[in-house]
Structures are given as structure tokens and as C-alpha cells.
Design a protein around this motif. Structure first.
Motif, PDB file in Angstrom:
ATOM      1  N   UNK A   1       0.645  -1.107   0.048  1.00  0.00           N
ATOM      2  CA  UNK A   1       0.188  -0.227   0.138  1.00  0.00           C
ATOM      3  C   UNK A   1       0.979   1.317  -0.025  1.00  0.00           C
ATOM      4  N   UNK A   2       0.439   2.198  -0.709  1.00  0.00           N
ATOM      5  CA  UNK A   2       1.144   3.401  -0.757  1.00  0.00           C
ATOM      6  C   UNK A   2       0.719   4.417   0.240  1.00  0.00           C
ATOM      7  N   UNK A   3       1.693   5.355   0.760  1.00  0.00           N
ATOM      8  CA  UNK A   3       1.451   6.133   2.056  1.00  0.00           C
ATOM      9  C   UNK A   3       0.598   7.271   1.568  1.00  0.00           C
ATOM     10  N   UNK A   4      -0.143   7.981   2.418  1.00  0.00           N
ATOM     11  CA  UNK A   4      -0.806   9.370   2.323  1.00  0.00           C
ATOM     12  C   UNK A   4      -0.406  10.228   3.587  1.00  0.00           C
ATOM     13  N   UNK A   5      -0.420  11.343   3.110  1.00  0.00           N
ATOM     14  CA  UNK A   5      -0.158  12.443   4.371  1.00  0.00           C
ATOM     15  C   UNK A   5      -1.364  12.746   5.198  1.00  0.00           C
ATOM     16  N   UNK A   6      -1.108  13.527   6.132  1.00  0.00           N
ATOM     17  CA  UNK A   6      -2.054  14.183   6.940  1.00  0.00           C
ATOM     18  C   UNK A   6      -3.313  14.813   6.351  1.00  0.00           C
TER      19      UNK A   6
ATOM     20  N   UNK B   1      -4.743   2.751   9.245  1.00  0.00           N
ATOM     21  CA  UNK B   1      -3.703   3.357  10.225  1.00  0.00           C
ATOM     22  C   UNK B   1      -3.122   2.517  11.279  1.00  0.00           C
ATOM     23  N   UNK B   2      -2.140   2.807  12.049  1.00  0.00           N
ATOM     24  CA  UNK B   2      -1.719   2.377  13.356  1.00  0.00           C
ATOM     25  C   UNK B   2      -1.428   3.390  14.456  1.00  0.00           C
ATOM     26  N   UNK B   3      -0.338   3.066  15.155  1.00  0.00           N
ATOM     27  CA  UNK B   3       0.173   3.885  16.243  1.00  0.00           C
ATOM     28  C   UNK B   3       1.256   4.809  15.742  1.00  0.00           C
TER      29      UNK B   3
ATOM     30  N   UNK C   1      -2.600  -3.557   5.469  1.00  0.00           N
ATOM     31  CA  UNK C   1      -2.679  -2.997   4.022  1.00  0.00           C
ATOM     32  C   UNK C   1      -2.498  -3.899   2.972  1.00  0.00           C
ATOM     33  N   UNK C   2      -1.403  -4.750   3.326  1.00  0.00           N
ATOM     34  CA  UNK C   2      -1.040  -5.808   2.000  1.00  0.00           C
ATOM     35  C   UNK C   2      -1.862  -7.003   2.084  1.00  0.00           C
ATOM     36  N   UNK C   3      -2.574  -7.384   3.427  1.00  0.00           N
ATOM     37  CA  UNK C   3      -3.357  -8.353   3.331  1.00  0.00           C
ATOM     38  C   UNK C   3      -4.786  -7.779   2.649  1.00  0.00           C
TER      39      UNK C   3
ATOM     40  N   UNK D   1      -8.424  -2.943  -4.468  1.00  0.00           N
ATOM     41  CA  UNK D   1      -7.641  -2.027  -5.310  1.00  0.00           C
ATOM     42  C   UNK D   1      -6.838  -0.854  -4.774  1.00  0.00           C
ATOM     43  N   UNK D   2      -7.800  -0.277  -3.921  1.00  0.00           N
ATOM     44  CA  UNK D   2      -7.176   1.047  -3.484  1.00  0.00           C
ATOM     45  C   UNK D   2      -6.953   0.975  -1.972  1.00  0.00           C
ATOM     46  N   UNK D   3      -5.910   0.564  -1.746  1.00  0.00           N
ATOM     47  CA  UNK D   3      -5.324   0.599  -0.371  1.00  0.00           C
ATOM     48  C   UNK D   3      -4.239   1.434   0.008  1.00  0.00           C
ATOM     49  N   UNK D   4      -4.359   2.295   0.818  1.00  0.00           N
ATOM     50  CA  UNK D   4      -3.338   3.255   1.375  1.00  0.00           C
ATOM     51  C   UNK D   4      -3.165   3.244   2.848  1.00  0.00           C
TER      52      UNK D   4
END
Lengths: 170, 138
Positions: free
Chosen positions: A60-65, A124-126, A137-139, A146-149
Motif C-alpha cells: 500500500x502507498x502512503x498518504x499524508x495527514x 493506520x496504526x500507532x 494494508x498488504x493483506x 484495489x485502492x489501499x493506502x
């Protein structure tokens, strides 16, 4: 005596300044990521919130705040909390769905059955050194979404930015 | 008696330096994990935790090197003493606030060190640092 104290103070200050210079230079990428996340709270920076689709991404790709905030406000994404249930109860992003990584094997199938595969998912997590969001996200990607960030700043960044949080129930 | 004192100062100086060198290096290896440890104290904002995690380990490393080599050792010892005094106050604050956290002093994510254990250890280090500061590199 006074001169000695002055010299000592100057040397101590020099140690701290040199350490700060080396530390910031050594961690500049990490710090840039962190501070970019904070800067993105500025309204002027509110650009398009919907991220591009991670075509066939293995991770999964990262997203910002800022992007996550937009997605939460518009309700475009399902926000998923990968932390354990006790931590979730203590505080989570308002509107988030608990899907603890430890229970993922049993929970992903029913979640996948009731959720369209093209829905935008933000996990998200901690924050900090937490890898649960990436692993979950990988799971989810493996389950066909198809759209997991992932939101790397996680709950600490969200909470400290003053965005809405909720406690208790699911 | 004087030679014993002389050797004691050198042993304390090098031992203290090696300990801070070790403490700094293992935090430098994983700054994000150390930022998490800093965040556990619930004092700084999100980015502040990362800034401290980026800088503090390098202060420890530089102080460690100076103490081990003996160059500018009094300044390093004074800074180590100040840091330990600050850590002790910080650890006391976690006890007062009822925070049951790992001190994050050395290995991140390792075996949990309680606040009282860390306070005791930091007090010993503070005494050693003050001793080295007073004796210098003599």
C-alpha cells in the motif's frame, strides 16, 4: 571562576549545536516527511484529496495527514484502525473501523464480503515505528481491494493535529 | 589513596562515556522507534518527538566520545549530569501522571524498564557525571 563557567557553558552549547546539526542532517528525510505532514494542515495546501490509484501495487502507498483529513471529511474512504481493540477504545480517528492486525485472518473475509473492492481504504496504526498498518494494508490488497493506502503518521499525528477523535465503541 | 582516586575517575569517565555512546548509537539506528518512546512521555507534539529523537542520540554519542577520549571531558560530564537531572525529573513526572511506560533509555522495544528503576539508574549516572566533572581528566 567566571571565565571557567562561561567556557564550560560555551562548550556545552557547542556540543548540543553540533549534535543538532548532525542529527538533523542524518535524519533529514524522516524529519521532512514528518514536518510535511504538519504543514499540510494549512488550508492553502488543501489540494485534491483523492490519491491516484496504486495500480497493481504489492504494498500500500502512503498518504499524508492532509489527504487523510480530506478523505475523512468527504467520507470518500473507509478509515481502518489496525491497532488492537483496547487501544482503539482508548482513542481513534472519528469514524474509523477497527480491524486489528492480530484478528485480520478472521475479519478480512467478512469485511471483503460487505465492502466493494473499489472502495478507497486508508489503514493506520500507532504511527512512529508501527508496521501494523502496512501489514494489514498488504493483506487487504491480497484480498482483492484495489485502492489501499496507509496513513503513516497514524493516530498520534492525527490527534496532535487536533482533528476529531472518538473513544470507546466500534 | 591518590592513585586510587585517579584511576577511579578514569574508570568512571570511560565507563560513563561508553554507556552514553552505546545508548546513543542504538537510538540512532532506529529514530522512529525512539520517537515513539519520546511520545510515550506525552509532553511534546508529534513532530517534536521526532526532532528530539533526531538530536538527543547524537548529543549522547558526542558526550560519550568526549568522555572516553578525555578531550573536553568536563564539559561532556556537565552536559551528561544536566541530561540525567532532566531525565530524573521527567521520569518522576510519569510516576505522578500515572503513566506506565518504558523509559526508552536504551534498546527501543526491548524489555520494559520501570520509571523507578530508571530513576535509580539515572541517579547513579548523575553522581558519576558530577564526580567526573569535579575531577576532570586528572
Amino acid at each position: 571562576m567566571k571565565t571557567d563557567v562561561k567556557r564550560l557553558a560555551a562548550e556545552m552549547a557547542a556540543i548540543v549545536l553540533i549534535a543538532a546539526a548532525i542529527g538533523i542532517a542524518f535524519n533529514h528525510r524522516l524529519l521532512l516527511e514528518v514536518f510535511r505532514g504538519q504543514e499540510s494542515q494549512a488550508p492553502a495546501a488543501a489540494a485534491t484529496a483523492t490519491p491516484s490509484t496504486p495500480a497493481a501495487a504489492a504494498t500500500p502507498l502512503p498518504l499524508g495527514l492532509m489527504q487523510v483529513k480530506e478523505l475523512v471529511d468527504t467520507g470518500e474512504a473507509i478509515i481502518i484502525d489496525a491497532r488492537d481493540r483496547e487501544t482503539f477504545r482508548k482513542g481513534h480517528i472519528r469514524g474509523a473501523v477497527p480491524l486489528p492486525l492480530g484478528e485480520a485472518e478472521g475479519l478480512i473475509s467478512p469485511f471483503a464480503e460487505r465492502t466493494p473492492k473499489d472502495r478507497l481504504l486508508v489503514v493506520y496504526c500507532g504511527g512512529y515505528d508501527c508496521h501494523d498498518s502496512r501489514l494489514l494494508g498488504e493483506k487487504l490488497l491480497a484480498a482483492g481491494f484495489g485502492q489501499v493506502f496507509i496513513y503513516e503518521g497514524g493516530f498520534p499525528e492525527w490527534r496532535d493535529a487536533g482533528h476529531p477523535v472518538a473513544m470507546g465503541g466500534e | 589513596m591518590e592513585p586510587v582516586k585517579k584511576h577511579l575517575t578514569a574508570v568512571l569517565r570511560v565507563g560513563l562515556g561508553a554507556l552514553f555512546l552505546y545508548a546513543g548509537v542504538i537510538k540512532i539506528i532506529n529514530p522512529a522507534a525512539f520517537a515513539g518512546s519520546v511520545a510515550n512521555y506525552q509532553i511534546l507534539p508529534y513532530a517534536g518527538n521526532y526532532l528530539v529523537a533526531a538530536i538527543l542520540p547524537w548529543v549522547e554519542v558526542i558526550c560519550g566520545v568526549l568522555l572516553v577520549t578525555g578531550w573536553r571531558a568536563r564539559s561532556a560530564a556537565a552536559l551528561v549530569a544536566l541530561m540525567n537531572a532532566f531525565f530524573i525529573v521527567l521520569l518522576f513526572s510519569t510516576v505522578v501522571r500515572g503513566l506506565d511506560i518504558d523509559c526508552g533509555c536504551f534498546k527501543q522495544g526491548g524489555e520494559k524498564t520501570t520509571a523507578w528503576t530508571a530513576i535509580f539508574r539515572d541517579t547513579m549516572l548523575l553522581v558519576a557525571a558530577v564526580f567526573v566533572y569535579r575531577k576532570g581528566t586528572k
